[in-house]
Write an enzyme that holds these catalytic residues in place. Structure first.
Site, PDB file in Angstrom:
ATOM      1  N   GLY A 256       0.796  -1.233   0.000  1.00  9.59           N
ATOM      2  CA  GLY A 256       0.000   0.000   0.000  1.00  9.59           C
ATOM      3  C   GLY A 256       0.824   1.276   0.000  1.00  9.59           C
ATOM      4  N   ALA A 257       2.150   1.174   0.150  1.00  8.44           N
ATOM      5  CA  ALA A 257       2.978   2.403   0.201  1.00  8.44           C
ATOM      6  C   ALA A 257       2.836   3.206  -1.092  1.00  8.44           C
ATOM      7  CB  ALA A 257       4.436   2.058   0.447  1.00  8.44           C
ATOM      8  N   GLY A 258       2.868   2.506  -2.208  1.00  8.02           N
ATOM      9  CA  GLY A 258       2.741   3.189  -3.498  1.00  8.02           C
ATOM     10  C   GLY A 258       1.368   3.838  -3.652  1.00  8.02           C
ATOM     11  N   ASP A 259       0.342   3.177  -3.172  1.00  7.95           N
ATOM     12  CA  ASP A 259      -1.022   3.726  -3.281  1.00  7.95           C
ATOM     13  C   ASP A 259      -1.199   4.929  -2.354  1.00  7.95           C
ATOM     14  OD1 ASP A 259      -1.612   1.625  -5.033  1.00  7.95           O
ATOM     15  OD2 ASP A 259      -1.995   0.308  -3.336  1.00  7.95           O
TER      16      ASP A 259
HETATM   17  P1  ATP Z   1       3.704  -1.017  -3.433  1.00  6.62           P
HETATM   18  O1  ATP Z   1       4.547  -1.737  -2.431  1.00  6.62           O
HETATM   19  O2  ATP Z   1       2.436  -0.485  -2.856  1.00  6.62           O
HETATM   20  O3  ATP Z   1       3.545  -1.726  -4.738  1.00  6.62           O
HETATM   21  P2  ATP Z   1       5.523   0.774  -4.846  1.00  6.62           P
HETATM   22  O4  ATP Z   1       6.573  -0.229  -5.126  1.00  6.62           O
HETATM   23  O5  ATP Z   1       4.729   1.351  -5.924  1.00  6.62           O
HETATM   24  O6  ATP Z   1       4.538   0.285  -3.689  1.00  6.62           O
HETATM   25  P3  ATP Z   1       7.391   2.084  -3.113  1.00  6.62           P
HETATM   26  O7  ATP Z   1       8.495   2.644  -3.907  1.00  6.62           O
HETATM   27  O8  ATP Z   1       7.616   0.856  -2.318  1.00  6.62           O
HETATM   28  O9  ATP Z   1       6.143   1.992  -4.066  1.00  6.62           O
HETATM   29  O10 ATP Z   1       6.880   3.177  -2.071  1.00  6.62           O
HETATM   30  C1  ATP Z   1       6.198   4.342  -2.421  1.00  6.62           C
HETATM   31  C2  ATP Z   1       6.744   5.507  -1.640  1.00  6.62           C
HETATM   32  O11 ATP Z   1       6.586   5.260  -0.236  1.00  6.62           O
HETATM   33  C3  ATP Z   1       8.227   5.734  -1.843  1.00  6.62           C
HETATM   34  O12 ATP Z   1       8.425   6.576  -2.959  1.00  6.62           O
HETATM   35  C4  ATP Z   1       8.622   6.381  -0.534  1.00  6.62           C
HETATM   36  O13 ATP Z   1       8.308   7.747  -0.542  1.00  6.62           O
HETATM   37  C5  ATP Z   1       7.721   5.706   0.479  1.00  6.62           C
HETATM   38  N1  ATP Z   1       8.387   4.557   1.118  1.00  6.62           N
HETATM   39  C6  ATP Z   1       8.254   3.253   0.794  1.00  6.62           C
HETATM   40  N2  ATP Z   1       9.014   2.471   1.583  1.00  6.62           N
HETATM   41  C7  ATP Z   1       9.626   3.304   2.454  1.00  6.62           C
HETATM   42  C8  ATP Z   1      10.552   3.123   3.556  1.00  6.62           C
HETATM   43  N3  ATP Z   1      10.986   1.917   3.924  1.00  6.62           N
HETATM   44  N4  ATP Z   1      10.983   4.225   4.198  1.00  6.62           N
HETATM   45  C9  ATP Z   1      10.565   5.446   3.844  1.00  6.62           C
HETATM   46  N5  ATP Z   1       9.701   5.682   2.850  1.00  6.62           N
HETATM   47  C10 ATP Z   1       9.233   4.641   2.145  1.00  6.62           C
END
Ligand code: ATP
Length: 328
Positions: A256-259
């Site tokens: 959910g971080a990306g969302d």
């Molecule tokens: P998902 O896991 O939902 O598919 P994603 O791969 O699209 O996500 P990530 O790059 O994992 O996206 O994370 C999205 C944003 O969340 C990052 O650009 C960053 O700002 C933040 N983020 C993710 N993980 C971390 C972390 N461990 N520490 C700090 N910020 C983080």
């Protein structure tokens, strides 16, 4: 603020009761509402914005449960339809000890895949200030045509189009097909967000250098973003590009971080589009989006860990991200 309409599939994720195991090793599973587009819609609502989810669920207990979760979380469900012939989609998901996510999908076909053009709530789509979508809905008909029609209707009505491909390779017939289809709608979006992994997949190059990211740039774009997990994100517009660091947190589950990141971004852009032309504003906005992404990784599950604006502001106040040379 304007309305964000998030189009795609909502499903139930079955997540092992213990972490760091393969699906086969898992002693049991807990159900969690899943799907990138509904998660993003809830992220917007939790931050105080207006968001609707558009998609189809099974006319079954799980489908009704998911619709109720949207409502409870402040997401407009006027675009949700139900199908009595197919079930709500399921996915078994585990974060293995090596940090990789392993997915097993049950979609044979699931209700979301059966969404037709005729079922689209066009009235809702035409009210969208931002129309947000992914690529899973492009994989099979009739949902593919519904997706394309919805995009067209939103664009015609003047919405900004926001695309987060969310690659789920096991759902595609082949990697080549995934790449081709994901890129086939690239030219229509105003805003695109990819992860570092997706950038490498789409360009076939193991690097997130600017020159690689720029291969995904199109003159039709207003903003291209590459998320880099704990390292934050990179941004590209026609006039400027750069990167914004994230905030240091204790990561528990990245789901959910990306969302959360996209929800935060779209929620701000729908209020003030000038950030698309103003680098200072955009960087401030991306700090907020990074904070929202970071917070989402600190708890298990996606929806329970999506932050409020106050929580994001608190993290931003407590921890200064490292400055980039251009700011010093
Ligand atoms: P998902 O896991 O939902 O598919 P994603 O791969 O699209 O996500 P990530 O790059 O994992 O996206 O994370 C999205 C944003 O969340 C990052 O650009 C960053 O700002 C933040 N983020 C993710 N993980 C971390 C972390 N461990 N520490 C700090 N910020 C983080």
């Amino acid at each position: 603020a304007g309305l964000i309409v998030s189009f795609g599939e909502m499903l139930i994720d079955f997540v092992p009761t213990v972490s760091g195991v393969s699906l086969a090793e898992a002693p049991g599973f807990l159900k969690a509402p899943g799907g990138a587009r509904p998660t993003c819609a809830i992220a917007v609502a939790r931050l105080g914005g207006r968001c609707a989810f558009l998609g189809k669920l099974g006319d079954d207990e799980f489908g009704r449960m998911l619709a109720a979760i949207l409502k409870e979380n402040g997401v407009d469900d006027a675009g949700v339809s139900f199908d009595a012939r197919a079930r709500t989609a399921l996915a078994f998901v585990t974060l293995r000890a090596d940090g990789e996510r392993e997915f097993m999908f049950y979609r044979n076909p699931s209700a979301d895949m059966l969404l037709t053009e005729a079922e689209l709530n066009l009235d809702l789509i035409r009210r969208a200030a931002i129309f947000h979508y992914g690529s899973i809905s492009l994989i099979t008909e009739p949902c593919r045509s519904a997706h394309l029609k919805a995009m067209g209707a939103a664009k015609e009505a003047g919405a900004l189009l926001s695309y987060d491909p969310n690659l789920r390779l096991p759902l595609w017939p082949s990697a080549a097909e995934a790449r081709e289809q994901i890129l086939s709608i690239w030219d229509q979006a105003d805003i695109i967000k990819v992860s570092d992994v997706e950038l490498e997949f789409l360009t076939g190059t193991e690097s997130v250098e600017d020159e690689v990211a720029m291969r995904l740039w199109r003159p039709s774009l207003k903003l291209l973003l590459v998320t880099l997990g704990e390292k934050g994100c990179k941004y590209y517009t026609k006039d400027f590009h750069g990167s914004v660091e994230s905030y240091a947190v204790k990561q528990v589950d990245t789901t959910g971080a990306g969302d959360a990141f996209v929800g935060a971004l779209l929620g701000k852009i729908v209020e003030d589009q000038s950030a698309l032309q103003d680098e200072k504003k955009l960087r401030e906005l991306l700090r907020f989006a990074n904070a929202c992404g970071a917070i989402t990784t600190t708890k298990k599950g996606a929806i329970p860990s999506l932050p409020t604006a106050a929580e994001a502001m608190q993290l931003m106040g407590e921890r200064k991200p490292k400055q980039t040379p251009s700011e010093i």
